[in-house]
Design a protein around this motif. Structure first.
Motif, mmCIF file in Angstrom:
data_model
loop_
_atom_site.group_PDB
_atom_site.id
_atom_site.type_symbol
_atom_site.label_atom_id
_atom_site.label_comp_id
_atom_site.label_asym_id
_atom_site.label_seq_id
_atom_site.Cartn_x
_atom_site.Cartn_y
_atom_site.Cartn_z
ATOM 1 N N SER A 25 0.829 -1.211 0.035
ATOM 2 C CA SER A 25 0.030 -0.026 0.052
ATOM 3 C C SER A 25 0.967 1.210 0.017
ATOM 4 O O SER A 25 2.136 1.212 0.167
ATOM 5 N N LEU A 26 0.250 2.398 0.152
ATOM 6 C CA LEU A 26 0.985 3.841 -0.090
ATOM 7 C C LEU A 26 0.724 4.386 1.252
ATOM 8 O O LEU A 26 -0.515 4.674 1.533
ATOM 9 N N ALA A 71 -8.113 4.160 -6.890
ATOM 10 C CA ALA A 71 -6.894 3.996 -7.912
ATOM 11 C C ALA A 71 -5.800 4.922 -7.349
ATOM 12 O O ALA A 71 -4.807 4.400 -7.663
ATOM 13 N N GLU A 72 -5.738 6.004 -6.780
ATOM 14 C CA GLU A 72 -4.798 6.815 -6.262
ATOM 15 C C GLU A 72 -4.148 5.903 -4.951
ATOM 16 O O GLU A 72 -2.914 6.332 -4.643
ATOM 17 N N ARG A 73 -4.861 5.173 -4.475
ATOM 18 C CA ARG A 73 -4.442 4.664 -3.087
ATOM 19 C C ARG A 73 -4.666 3.142 -2.946
ATOM 20 O O ARG A 73 -5.424 2.595 -2.145
ATOM 21 N N PRO A 74 -4.239 2.402 -4.021
ATOM 22 C CA PRO A 74 -4.707 0.878 -4.077
ATOM 23 C C PRO A 74 -3.890 0.170 -3.045
ATOM 24 O O PRO A 74 -2.762 0.516 -2.428
ATOM 25 N N VAL A 75 -4.791 -0.861 -2.600
ATOM 26 C CA VAL A 75 -4.216 -1.660 -1.453
ATOM 27 C C VAL A 75 -4.263 -3.212 -2.102
ATOM 28 O O VAL A 75 -5.275 -3.648 -2.459
ATOM 29 N N SER A 351 3.654 5.356 -11.721
ATOM 30 C CA SER A 351 3.435 6.120 -10.863
ATOM 31 C C SER A 351 3.547 5.212 -9.357
ATOM 32 O O SER A 351 3.577 3.942 -9.780
ATOM 33 N N LEU A 352 3.518 5.676 -8.438
ATOM 34 C CA LEU A 352 3.671 4.738 -7.099
ATOM 35 C C LEU A 352 2.684 4.109 -7.200
ATOM 36 O O LEU A 352 2.524 2.809 -6.688
ATOM 37 N N ALA A 353 1.389 4.682 -7.421
ATOM 38 C CA ALA A 353 0.175 3.734 -7.413
ATOM 39 C C ALA A 353 0.036 2.880 -8.600
ATOM 40 O O ALA A 353 -0.414 1.658 -8.498
ATOM 41 N N GLY A 354 0.509 3.333 -9.715
ATOM 42 C CA GLY A 354 0.514 2.470 -11.007
ATOM 43 C C GLY A 354 1.409 1.218 -10.627
ATOM 44 O O GLY A 354 1.158 0.054 -11.120
ATOM 45 N N ALA A 355 2.479 1.328 -9.648
ATOM 46 C CA ALA A 355 3.187 -0.026 -9.411
ATOM 47 C C ALA A 355 2.619 -1.003 -8.666
ATOM 48 O O ALA A 355 2.788 -2.105 -8.765
#
Lengths: 379, 379
Positions: A25-26, A71-75, A351-355
């Protein structure tokens, strides 16, 4: 701390949960204030190297992964096989930041002159992990200032692969070998090692698995390329080893019989024309396993005499062994060759989320030759 | 040459034939005249060591062996599997004398004072092979004069096992380990190593396969004995390794998972209480394979971090490495302990012809723990 800096930064974290799953997660973590000899870097580019995957994935079964959250904070959640869970017992419940190296702009610096000198500069950094973040604080010791005008992306992979390639060559010299066999030779690292060996006139035997990888390396100037899936593999490897007198191999595959086959070919090459020797040749043959593309057991047939060794090889202990002065010399060599010998290329930028999309995750977890992901945390 | 010496001597020879069979027989060969620094020994006792079997049997399928010829001149023939035949390609058609060590009386000597000094003395000898013979000519360098009155049989095994036991301990010291794990620990060599380590206060972890072997070693004073067939083997080995800080193992088994298990236990012992380390412990763990009781492949699970090594270990290159002066020191140590620390025992005595009966052959080819054959060529 400059007023324009945010109070928190997004940081990619890997957490092994007690319910036998890894969770990616981010997280929002505080942007640290640099200590006297530290600088704060706005990370612009950080590669996903094979050596990051152990910490990131923890041996999880990525194919059974699921994703939740916006989508911008996927877990991402993926189950851990029993063996992986046992191996990860020590990190259950502790979120781990990930990312061995990256590059970006120094936006804050500690009071030491060496730190202050980097303010506003674009630097590459490695050491301590956690580069998959928007901001990362590191000691200036671990920074390499990029030449003026060089974009961060060109320096993102300036440590792990270049220093490993140089470490392989230095190990050859330190242990008195004259040539190298390298497996998974079409990888980013393999292509780099090929360029390095060409420039230093070191005979390199490249072992690959596919005809197009043979092509790739030959077109990059490689003289010796052996395909491990070809019917004449053992004969062609023996011939190449004989011609180059290679008695050292670096193996990124690890599992299966490849390391054993290399020793068998080295022994055959050593015995050509020498008749019968009851304990095999007296020539010491060494294989270092530095990767684990095949995580299955290593199988040694031991039909290669008694003068052989196999062992693990890791960059950090190697660097500790050679010491700071020698490290400095190698770092300068890297800096001078960042766009030539030591250049890296990427097939995908995220992006970080894209990873943390399942597609990306499955792609880089596969470690397919030629495919390499770059995370752009600040883009 | 003394007039009383015969012109020829019986010599046991091993021949790999082009029809993919090994042939063992007794040949009449000329008794050589000693060169200036050589002595001629009437061999009275020569052991069959595991290290003799490779040359003697050439990997033949002994269970399919047949014997022909008169009882005093038996000729054994046994088929060679394909893999063994390939490995023996270099010795097809060349009869090989066998026998790494032995002892007997010096019956003729070259002109050098060192050779003359041994005339009439009982000596142990090793080096150059061919000890399974009635007479053998060797350089005085390879002779060890036995104490006055000591029978040849007490000195027959004064080289291979004693020097291997000392070589194991010296390797431990040279490579900065503090304790040793030893497999097949109930063997003649294993018992010797146990006595040596007890006398030098070196912690030794003995790995055996059977309860009676545990008993044997414990009654000989061993503190750490682990049974590899017991359900708690991994736990008991980990505990012993933890307690002794053993990071070095000598493995006579070779095939299977034992070497891998030892590394796994060493890694577990190194990590006790140290939490999670992404690449495993930084402690280097080393296994040397010096025997091949299990000739199958060695399987490494690689669940023991990256700081590990496995390699072949052989006495002769080790002795070459330490040099003549150190060898001399070790030889003196052996001479002083031939009936104590370095004593060998034999379960069976045979003549040269008796070594070539199928029963004897099958028995010593099996390398059963505790069973050891002694050849008495002149009896």
């Amino acid at each position: 701390m400059a007023a324009s800096l945010p109070a928190t930064t997004l940081q990619l974290q890997s957490l092994v949960r007690p319910d036998q799953a890894v969770q990616l997660s981010l997280a929002d973590v505080e942007v640290p204030e640099p200590g006297p000899t530290e600088v704060l870097i706005r990370i612009e580019a950080a590669p996903i190297n094979p050596s990051d995957l152990g910490l990131l994935l923890a041996g999880a079964d990525v194919s059974a992964g699921t994703v939740s959250g916006p989508a911008e904070r996927p877990v991402v959640t993926a189950p851990l096989p029993d063996a992986a869970m046992r191996a990860m017992a020590g990190r259950v419940g502790t979120p781990m930041p990930v990312g061995n190296e990256g590059a970006g702009v120094v936006v804050a610096a500690g009071s030491a002159p060496a730190a202050q000198a980097l303010l506003g500069k674009t630097v590459a950094a490695a050491g301590g992990g956690g580069m998959y973040a928007q901001y990362r604080c590191v000691d200036v010791l671990f920074c390499l200032e990029l030449p003026a005008g060089m974009p961060a992306v060109d320096g993102a992979s300036s440590f792990v692969n270049p220093m490993t390639a140089l470490g392989i060559v230095e190990t050859m010299r330190l242990e008195n070998h004259v040539a190298i066999v390298h497996t998974a030779a079409a990888s980013n690292l393999g292509q780099m090692l090929n360029r390095l060996c060409l420039s230093e006139q070191i005979p390199l035997v490249n072992v690959v698995r596919r005809p197009e990888q043979e092509e790739l390396l030959r077109s990059a100037g490689a003289t010796y390329v052996c395909n491990s899936t070809a019917p004449d593999f053992m004969a062609s490897l023996t011939a190449a080893v004989k011609e180059t007198s290679a008695t050292l191999a670096f193996d990124a595959v690890g599992g299966g019989r490849l390391a054993s086959q290399i020793l068998t070919c080295m022994e055959a090459a050593a015995n050509v024309g020498n008749g019968y020797s009851r304990y095999g040749s007296a020539v010491h043959k060494q294989v270092y396993i530095y990767g684990s593309l095949d995580r299955g057991p290593t199988e040694l047939t031991r039909n290669f005499g008694m003068a052989w060794g196999i062992g693990g090889w890791l960059l950090t202990p190697f660097l500790q062994k050679i010491g700071l002065e020698e490290i400095g010399r190698l770092r300068s060599q890297v800096a001078a060759g960042l766009t030539t010998t030591f250049a890296s290329t990427y097939t995908d930028e995220v992006s970080l989320a894209g990873a943390l999309t399942l597609d990306a995750l499955k792609a880089y977890a596969r470690q397919a030759t030629g495919q390499k992901y770059l995370i752009r945390p600040s883009v």
